[in-house]
Design a protein around this motif. Sequence first.
Motif, PDB file in Angstrom:
ATOM      1  N   LEU A 382       0.857  -1.180   0.000  1.00  0.00           N
ATOM      2  CA  LEU A 382       0.000   0.000   0.000  1.00  0.00           C
ATOM      3  C   LEU A 382       0.894   1.231   0.000  1.00  0.00           C
ATOM      4  O   LEU A 382       1.754   1.381   0.851  1.00  0.00           O
ATOM      5  CB  LEU A 382      -0.896  -0.018   1.234  1.00  0.00           C
ATOM      6  CG  LEU A 382      -2.059   0.972   1.270  1.00  0.00           C
ATOM      7  CD1 LEU A 382      -3.058   0.672   0.160  1.00  0.00           C
ATOM      8  CD2 LEU A 382      -2.751   0.899   2.630  1.00  0.00           C
ATOM      9  N   LYS A 396      -2.260  -2.937   5.303  1.00  0.00           N
ATOM     10  CA  LYS A 396      -3.377  -2.691   4.390  1.00  0.00           C
ATOM     11  C   LYS A 396      -4.522  -2.042   5.156  1.00  0.00           C
ATOM     12  O   LYS A 396      -4.485  -1.921   6.387  1.00  0.00           O
ATOM     13  CB  LYS A 396      -3.848  -3.993   3.743  1.00  0.00           C
ATOM     14  CG  LYS A 396      -2.806  -4.660   2.851  1.00  0.00           C
ATOM     15  CD  LYS A 396      -3.393  -5.872   2.150  1.00  0.00           C
ATOM     16  CE  LYS A 396      -2.397  -6.501   1.197  1.00  0.00           C
ATOM     17  NZ  LYS A 396      -2.994  -7.627   0.431  1.00  0.00           N
ATOM     18  N   CYS A 416      -6.015  -3.807  -1.691  1.00  0.00           N
ATOM     19  CA  CYS A 416      -5.649  -2.724  -0.767  1.00  0.00           C
ATOM     20  C   CYS A 416      -6.189  -2.963   0.639  1.00  0.00           C
ATOM     21  O   CYS A 416      -5.772  -2.303   1.585  1.00  0.00           O
ATOM     22  CB  CYS A 416      -6.142  -1.376  -1.290  1.00  0.00           C
ATOM     23  SG  CYS A 416      -7.945  -1.175  -1.293  1.00  0.00           S
TER      24      CYS A 416
END
Length: 453
Positions: A382, A396, A416
């Motif tokens: 991320l 995440k 994500c």
Amino acid sequence: MGTNQTGIAAGRLAPADYAANFADLHPPLDKHEALVASDRCYFCHDAPCMTACPTEIDIPLFIRQISTGNPIGSAKTIFDQNILGGMCARVCPTETLCEQACVRNTAEERPVEIGRLQRYATDTAMAAGRQFYTRAAATGKTIAVVGAGPAGLACAHRLALHGHDVVIYDARPKAGGLNEYGIAAYKAPGDFAQAEVDYVLAIGGIEVVNGKALGRDFTLADLSARYDAVFLGFGLAGVNTLGVPGEMLEGVEDAVDFIERLRSADDKATLPVGRRVVVIGGGMTAIDAAVQAKLLGAEEVTICYRRGKEQMNASVYEQELAASKGVFIRHWLAPKQIIEKDGKVAGIEVEYTALVDGRLAGTGETGAIAADQILVAIGQKLDNPALDGLALEGGKIAVDGEGRTSLSGVWAGGDCAFGGQDLTVSGVAMGRDAAESINHVLMSAAAPVTAVA
């Protein structure tokens, strides 16, 4: 041009070889083959294959529908659970999911070809232009979706089905996300990814805005103020680096970028590749990059992985596929430094590794592998600072079972979000389930609930 070129070069193969090398990995079943394949299914009432599918498609039902000559009805059964069932049929690791769980998967028998049967049904419906869904009456609610990948598209489609209006923002020029930019070219040749996007958007009520990125063109606070709900499905844009000397040399490239260039190229003969290529990593991206380097004409392609075969994230099937294409896979090797000659990559120094008291450690013994191109495939992360205080878990976005984040009115899913598995099918499941949660919240009297502390 021949393969005796040194360095990274294009045109290593004869023109006809590119078409052959990047043809469909698994050709589609014809009608007769589909009927024969479907006849092998036992149609289990407690089907373990269905439990193994992240989107919980009723696999026995859709296969029975094929066996009775109803592939269109079969496609609806699939799309009811997975609107991106066509791409999932091509790229899902069925050998570790539904087909692994198939009761026919024994030492004496091979499993039912669930993936190829799913492709037969969905391709039949898409080729016929059959749409199965009509939007509900307009609700007056508008939802912003960030990311036009599998999670975002699945979320948007389900929301549109419920009568909501959806605006998808995506940073790239084309929608599709991983399916458009990150899948090996031989797994989904042609323009299928875009054809599937068009099929999904045909339900109506979904606007796609390309070239707009969270943190650059708008903030999460902006979206929350303008829309009734927000879904984040923008994947993982950051890449992990080797952290060794020489990784900035010419000839070192992230494998994700390499695969993206392959996916986007109209003519594979124009793509440069090394004569000796080393790929660092042990997952699906490493396999995809290595195989495609070989298919582009590299003479030697070696995957180096720091642990053993059993610890590789790539399935046994994918490892065997790579080996069948001439890729060498070497285990228990960790990169030490990139070897340089005249400012370019000349090789890589590696250290042998071993497990010591259950922990991976270097042995002190080193070696070198000649290479003029090194592709790094050690994972993504991320990499978006514009998350406005969202709680994170495992690097995440933290979500609950319905995809709700720590911010009221904001959901997330796909790679994500914590729990995303870097698979199209898991992204679809998370996007679909988040859409159901969003719909429930918006259509109930209760205000959006914060689910993650």
